[in-house]
Design a protein around this motif. Structure first.
Motif, short mmCIF file in Angstrom:
data_model
loop_
_atom_site.label_atom_id
_atom_site.label_comp_id
_atom_site.label_asym_id
_atom_site.label_seq_id
_atom_site.Cartn_x
_atom_site.Cartn_y
_atom_site.Cartn_z
N UNK A 1 7.14 -8.29 5.21
CA UNK A 1 7.63 -7.11 4.52
C UNK A 1 6.51 -6.21 4.05
N UNK A 2 6.91 -5.00 3.65
CA UNK A 2 5.97 -4.00 3.15
C UNK A 2 6.52 -3.37 1.89
N UNK A 3 5.63 -2.86 1.04
CA UNK A 3 6.04 -2.16 -0.17
C UNK A 3 5.02 -1.07 -0.47
N UNK A 4 5.49 -0.02 -1.17
CA UNK A 4 4.61 1.10 -1.46
C UNK A 4 4.32 1.32 -2.93
N UNK A 5 4.91 0.50 -3.81
CA UNK A 5 4.62 0.60 -5.24
C UNK A 5 4.79 -0.77 -5.87
N UNK A 6 4.39 -0.88 -7.14
CA UNK A 6 4.38 -2.20 -7.78
C UNK A 6 5.77 -2.77 -7.95
N UNK A 7 6.74 -1.95 -8.26
CA UNK A 7 8.10 -2.44 -8.46
C UNK A 7 8.67 -3.03 -7.18
N UNK A 8 8.53 -2.28 -6.08
CA UNK A 8 9.02 -2.78 -4.79
C UNK A 8 8.23 -4.01 -4.36
N UNK A 9 6.94 -4.03 -4.70
CA UNK A 9 6.10 -5.17 -4.33
C UNK A 9 6.56 -6.44 -5.03
N UNK A 10 6.91 -6.34 -6.30
CA UNK A 10 7.39 -7.50 -7.05
C UNK A 10 8.69 -8.03 -6.46
N UNK A 11 9.58 -7.13 -6.09
CA UNK A 11 10.83 -7.55 -5.46
C UNK A 11 10.55 -8.24 -4.13
N UNK A 12 9.62 -7.68 -3.36
CA UNK A 12 9.28 -8.24 -2.06
C UNK A 12 8.72 -9.66 -2.20
N UNK A 13 7.80 -9.83 -3.13
CA UNK A 13 7.19 -11.15 -3.33
C UNK A 13 8.22 -12.15 -3.82
N UNK A 14 9.10 -11.73 -4.73
CA UNK A 14 10.13 -12.63 -5.24
C UNK A 14 11.08 -13.05 -4.13
N UNK A 15 11.36 -12.14 -3.20
CA UNK A 15 12.32 -12.43 -2.13
C UNK A 15 11.72 -13.27 -1.02
N UNK A 16 10.48 -12.97 -0.64
CA UNK A 16 9.90 -13.60 0.56
C UNK A 16 8.92 -14.72 0.26
N UNK A 17 8.34 -14.77 -0.95
CA UNK A 17 7.33 -15.78 -1.31
C UNK A 17 6.28 -15.92 -0.19
N UNK A 18 5.59 -14.85 0.13
CA UNK A 18 4.65 -14.91 1.25
C UNK A 18 3.46 -15.82 0.97
N UNK A 19 2.83 -16.28 2.04
CA UNK A 19 1.60 -17.06 1.87
C UNK A 19 0.47 -16.19 1.32
N UNK B 1 0.87 -1.18 0.00
CA UNK B 1 0.00 0.00 0.00
C UNK B 1 0.90 1.22 0.00
N UNK B 2 0.50 2.26 -0.71
CA UNK B 2 1.38 3.43 -0.80
C UNK B 2 1.21 4.40 0.36
N UNK B 3 0.29 4.13 1.27
CA UNK B 3 0.10 4.97 2.44
C UNK B 3 0.75 4.32 3.65
N UNK B 4 1.82 4.95 4.15
CA UNK B 4 2.58 4.37 5.26
C UNK B 4 1.73 4.20 6.50
N UNK B 5 0.85 5.15 6.76
CA UNK B 5 0.01 5.07 7.96
C UNK B 5 -0.94 3.88 7.88
N UNK B 6 -1.47 3.62 6.70
CA UNK B 6 -2.36 2.47 6.52
C UNK B 6 -1.59 1.17 6.69
N UNK B 7 -0.38 1.11 6.12
CA UNK B 7 0.45 -0.09 6.30
C UNK B 7 0.74 -0.34 7.77
#
Length: 223
Positions: A40-58, A17-23
């Motif tokens: 982990x957390x991410x605020x945009x699609x690029x960072x989100x893709x990196x996060x998912x690739x790195x952590x493989x969350x449920x 989510x791009x809103x830090x307070x909401x996250x």
């Protein structure tokens, strides 16, 4: 991913989510639950893709309007990078057309941001426990106007998967029969549920038989 001992398993969750307070609010809510861990957390699609690739969350909690790629493109790329990750959309907007597109892209949940914390927690647990389940918390209007794919539009592979499911084979057995990863079979089953508006395997098989999408001999008689 081995989910046979679910009672002692921690569900890994990524927040996008791009809103830090909401996250921060989501993190506080979920970290208070004994069986959920934020990876982990991410605020945009690029960072989100990196996060998912790195952590493989449920589970990924994905805001529908994050900066970067269009949300359906982000969902598609999530599915490619980490097929077993379940995607729940969080949105301020309640529109049937967007909901339809996202369901077709492979999400397993769509929640309005007005939901209560217990609904959010229940949704995370639900899609983790049953990857074929779709959890929606939207208005009756959206549910009534969701334009799902017409009955009959099952891909050849989805038909093969459903024929084997009709013979009471498990996802693992279907995967071995078709030479697929079990995560791929789960994804096919979820797509079948959405396309047939089915609530269970039996329901999907019955609807497919009624629409002549699979041959009658596919059905295994169960006492």
């Amino acid at each position: 991913m081995n989910r046979t001992n679910r009672s002692s398993t921690t569900i890994s969750v990524a927040i996008v989510d791009d809103h830090a307070l909401f996250r921060e609010g989501l993190r506080e809510i979920l970290e208070a639950v004994h069986d959920i861990a934020i990876v982990g957390e991410a605020g945009d699609s690029s960072a989100a893709l990196e996060l998912v690739a790195e952590t493989r969350p449920d589970v990924v909690l994905l805001d529908v309007e994050i900066p970067g790629d269009e949300v359906t493109e982000t969902v598609t790329r999530f599915r490619s990078i980490s097929p077993e990750t379940q995607i729940i959309i969080l949105s301020m907007y309640d529109g049937p057309q967007l909901l339809t597109r996202l369901l077709a892209a492979g999400i397993c949940g769509y929640l309005l941001k007005s939901v209560h914390r217990h609904e959010l927690i229940a949704a995370v647990r639900s899609v983790y426990e049953d990857p074929a389940r779709v959890v929606l918390a939207v208005s009756r209007h959206s549910l009534a106007h969701v334009e799902g794919p017409p009955v009959g539009v099952l891909s050849e592979k989805e038909q093969e998967v459903l024929q084997l499911a009709a013979q009471a084979l498990s996802n693992g057995q279907i995967a071995r029969c078709l030479g697929l990863a079990e995560a791929t079979v789960k994804r096919h089953m979820r797509n079948i549920f959405v396309k047939l508006n089915a609530v269970s395997r039996i329901d999907a098989v019955n609807k497919a038989l009624a629409a002549s999408l699979i041959p009658p001999q596919s059905r295994k008689e169960v006492d």
